[in-house]
Write a protein that holds these residues in place. Structure first.
Motif, PDB file in Angstrom:
ATOM      1  N   GLU A 276     109.289   9.065  51.176  1.00 47.21           N
ATOM      2  CA  GLU A 276     108.353  10.169  50.901  1.00 47.21           C
ATOM      3  C   GLU A 276     108.764  11.437  51.672  1.00 47.21           C
ATOM      4  OE1 GLU A 276     106.534  10.764  48.609  1.00 47.21           O
ATOM      5  OE2 GLU A 276     104.602  11.661  49.061  1.00 47.21           O
ATOM      6  N   ARG A 279     111.518  12.866  49.707  1.00 44.34           N
ATOM      7  CA  ARG A 279     111.066  13.433  48.429  1.00 44.34           C
ATOM      8  C   ARG A 279     110.284  14.727  48.623  1.00 44.34           C
ATOM      9  NH1 ARG A 279     106.814  14.411  45.358  1.00 44.34           N
ATOM     10  NH2 ARG A 279     105.405  13.733  47.019  1.00 44.34           N
ATOM     11  N   PHE A 280     109.372  14.701  49.577  1.00 44.01           N
ATOM     12  CA  PHE A 280     108.362  15.755  49.693  1.00 44.01           C
ATOM     13  C   PHE A 280     108.920  17.036  50.309  1.00 44.01           C
ATOM     14  CE2 PHE A 280     104.961  17.785  52.188  1.00 44.01           C
ATOM     15  CZ  PHE A 280     103.989  17.956  51.206  1.00 44.01           C
ATOM     16  N   ASN A 316     112.314  16.382  42.576  1.00 42.61           N
ATOM     17  CA  ASN A 316     111.505  15.583  43.499  1.00 42.61           C
ATOM     18  C   ASN A 316     110.024  15.980  43.477  1.00 42.61           C
ATOM     19  OD1 ASN A 316     113.582  13.945  44.307  1.00 42.61           O
ATOM     20  ND2 ASN A 316     114.162  15.231  46.044  1.00 42.61           N
ATOM     21  N   HIS A 317     109.715  17.052  42.737  1.00 42.72           N
ATOM     22  CA  HIS A 317     108.308  17.478  42.599  1.00 42.72           C
ATOM     23  C   HIS A 317     107.899  17.590  41.139  1.00 42.72           C
ATOM     24  CE1 HIS A 317     109.385  18.494  46.689  1.00 42.72           C
ATOM     25  NE2 HIS A 317     108.111  18.354  46.971  1.00 42.72           N
ATOM     26  N   ASP A 318     108.624  16.896  40.259  1.00 41.87           N
ATOM     27  CA  ASP A 318     108.326  16.950  38.830  1.00 41.87           C
ATOM     28  C   ASP A 318     107.094  16.078  38.554  1.00 41.87           C
ATOM     29  OD1 ASP A 318     108.191  16.458  36.107  1.00 41.87           O
ATOM     30  OD2 ASP A 318     110.368  16.417  35.858  1.00 41.87           O
ATOM     31  N   PRO A 319     106.006  16.679  38.022  1.00 42.43           N
ATOM     32  CA  PRO A 319     104.782  15.892  37.801  1.00 42.43           C
ATOM     33  C   PRO A 319     104.964  14.781  36.772  1.00 42.43           C
ATOM     34  CG  PRO A 319     104.565  18.137  36.923  1.00 42.43           C
ATOM     35  CD  PRO A 319     105.865  18.084  37.665  1.00 42.43           C
ATOM     36  N   TRP A 322     106.347  12.141  39.333  1.00 37.68           N
ATOM     37  CA  TRP A 322     105.587  11.862  40.552  1.00 37.68           C
ATOM     38  C   TRP A 322     104.147  12.305  40.346  1.00 37.68           C
ATOM     39  CZ3 TRP A 322     109.077   9.181  43.004  1.00 37.68           C
ATOM     40  CH2 TRP A 322     110.412   9.512  42.849  1.00 37.68           C
ATOM     41  N   PRO A 325     102.600  15.539  42.776  1.00 40.88           N
ATOM     42  CA  PRO A 325     103.852  15.652  43.541  1.00 40.88           C
ATOM     43  C   PRO A 325     103.723  16.424  44.844  1.00 40.88           C
ATOM     44  CG  PRO A 325     103.920  17.012  41.548  1.00 40.88           C
ATOM     45  CD  PRO A 325     102.690  16.156  41.444  1.00 40.88           C
ATOM     46  N   TYR A 326     102.730  17.302  44.947  1.00 38.84           N
ATOM     47  CA  TYR A 326     102.604  18.085  46.183  1.00 38.84           C
ATOM     48  C   TYR A 326     101.666  17.436  47.196  1.00 38.84           C
ATOM     49  CZ  TYR A 326     105.646  21.433  44.077  1.00 38.84           C
ATOM     50  OH  TYR A 326     106.760  22.004  43.517  1.00 38.84           O
TER      51      TYR A 326
END
Ligand code: HEM
Length: 409
Positions: A276, A279-280, A316-319, A322, A325-326
């Motif tokens: 995480e 990713r984040f 890595n933040h594509d809804p 994920w 994602p945020y």
């Protein structure tokens, strides 16, 4: 070689550059310009699959000089294609992806952390990012077989951090990065000469030994300078795990509800934490190369020789990949298989054959082990500026994460 600067927009917007263009146009593939050249920014598992096909993207003559002159080094594995790449890559895979080798690196690094803690308790405060860099740099450098005295560790850690910190800017950070690279390449070039001539003995099978003896696809030994570049391509990115340690500190301060669970040391949760964090938080912004022929992806024409960029931060933040994602939620990785082309902070696909990072297991193993230690340590975070500016590549919490360490628990 393409120049980096046209990134006026890139420099101004940093990690938000490609996601913003995609949002504005409503498309997954967007035509942009980078270094004065046409480029296409793509994102998503299909895009990653597309990029790793060598008929679509080549790395040689694609990486801008300012990035080679600081981050990767000239002649590095990152810039090779085809058989030449595969033979050089096999050397990295043999050194970096063996379970016993990874375990011994984790052991060395956690011991170095434990040894450093008593000193931290005697200081009014420590900066987590800098201290982590020293712990990791000392451990990984010795793990590779490079001789290193204790008093050399702080300046080595500073140089390795500088090479990463200065690759995407034209200012003083970039100058520091070039100087650091020059110094460290000279140091390791000399070492390789000494190892080859028998003046310096290093452990058989160590990275220094293997890299010094390595022969490329055409049967020739690496020049001592390129051998030095590739040794730096092990110790520099490993030291860069310090960024993820600073991000871990940031996350523990922002979301303290996770501290107890992480401190519990459950290996599955520690690994989920590492995923995480990778990713984040923003670190490597995108990867790319040149199209050897005219292509098309997602309805966007890619001219021959255009740069193709895979937006790592965006993916890595594509809804679609994920949920929320945020939101920072390590649990998301507890009950989820990770597809080969989904989580891409260090690239995607098969690292044995393509350009994906061969240090990903090392990163996850080190980060899991050190983050658990960080969660167990008795510390408080004084008032400080923890802002992470998305226009700064590579991003980092502004304060470096300042901690007051109370005891050695
Ligand atoms: C390649 C990220 C740690 C060694 C890469 C790539 C990325 C990346 C994005 C390019 C992938 C591609 O172009 O397809 C990171 C991040 C790290 C990290 C964010 C965390 C700090 C490491 C470690 C090592 C390492 C620990 C070595 C011990 C390399 C090498 C390559 C590479 C040698 C070039 C591979 C090739 O071109 O075939 N890394 N990496 N990295 N990484 Fe890492």
């Amino acid at each position: 070689m393409p120049r980096l600067e046209n990134g006026l927009t890139l420099l101004a917007k940093g990690y938000a550059w490609l996601p913003d263009v995609r949002r504005r146009t409503g498309r997954r593939a967007v035509g942009v310009r980078l270094g004065g050249l046409p480029a296409v920014g793509i994102e998503g598992p299909e895009a990653a699959r597309f990029l790793y096909d060598e008929d679509h993207v080549r790395r040689s003559h694609a990486i801008p000089e300012p990035v080679q002159g600081t981050l990767f080094g000239k002649g590095a594995v990152h810039t090779l294609d085809g058989e030449v790449h595969r033979v050089r890559k096999a050397m990295f895979v043999s050194l970096l992806m063996r379970e016993d080798g990874i375990a011994s690196l984790v052991q060395r690094t956690t011991s170095a952390w434990d040894d450093a803690v008593p000193e931290w308790t005697r200081r009014p405060f420590v900066v987590l990012m800098g201290e982590s860099a020293q712990v990791i740099a000392g451990a990984v450098t010795r793990w590779t077989g490079i001789p290193l005295r204790d008093d050399e560790v702080p300046s080595l850690a500073r140089d390795l951090v500088a090479m990463v910190d200065g690759f995407a800017t034209g200012g003083p950070r970039h100058v520091r990065a070039r100087r650091a690279r020059g110094r460290r390449q000279r140091w390791l070039t000399e070492l390789v000469h000494d190892v080859r001539s028998g003046v310096t003995r290093v452990p058989e099978g160590s990275a220094v030994d293997v890299v010094s003896k390595h022969r490329d696809a055409d049967g020739t030994q690496l020049s001592a300078r390129v051998a030095a570049v590739e040794l730096l391509n092990i110790i520099r990115p490993t030291t860069a795990v310090a960024w993820f340690m600073a991000f871990s500190g940031h996350a523990l301060i922002r979301w303290p509800q996770y501290r107890e669970r992480l401190a519990g040391g459950d290996p599955a949760f520690a690994e989920a934490w590492a995923h995480e964090v990778r990713r984040f938080y923003p670190f490597a912004p995108f990867i790319g190369g040149r199209a050897p022929q005219q292509l098309e992806f997602g309805g966007e024409k890619i001219p021959k020789n255009a740069m193709v960029l895979l937006d790592l931060y965006g993916q890595n933040h594509d809804p679609e990949l994920w949920d929320s994602p945020y939101a920072f939620r390590p649990e998301r990785f507890l009950d989820r298989e990770i597809g080969e082309f989904e989580l891409v902070p260090q690239g995607g696909g098969d690292p044995r054959t393509n350009h994906r990072c061969p240090g990903e297991q090392i990163t996850v193993a080190l980060l899991s082990a050190l983050a658990v230690r960080l969660a167990r340590l008795d510390w408080e975070a004084p008032e400080q500026d923890l802002t992470i500016a998305l226009h700064r590549i590579p991003a980092r919490p502004r304060s470096g994460v300042v901690l007051r360490v109370n005891s050695t628990v």
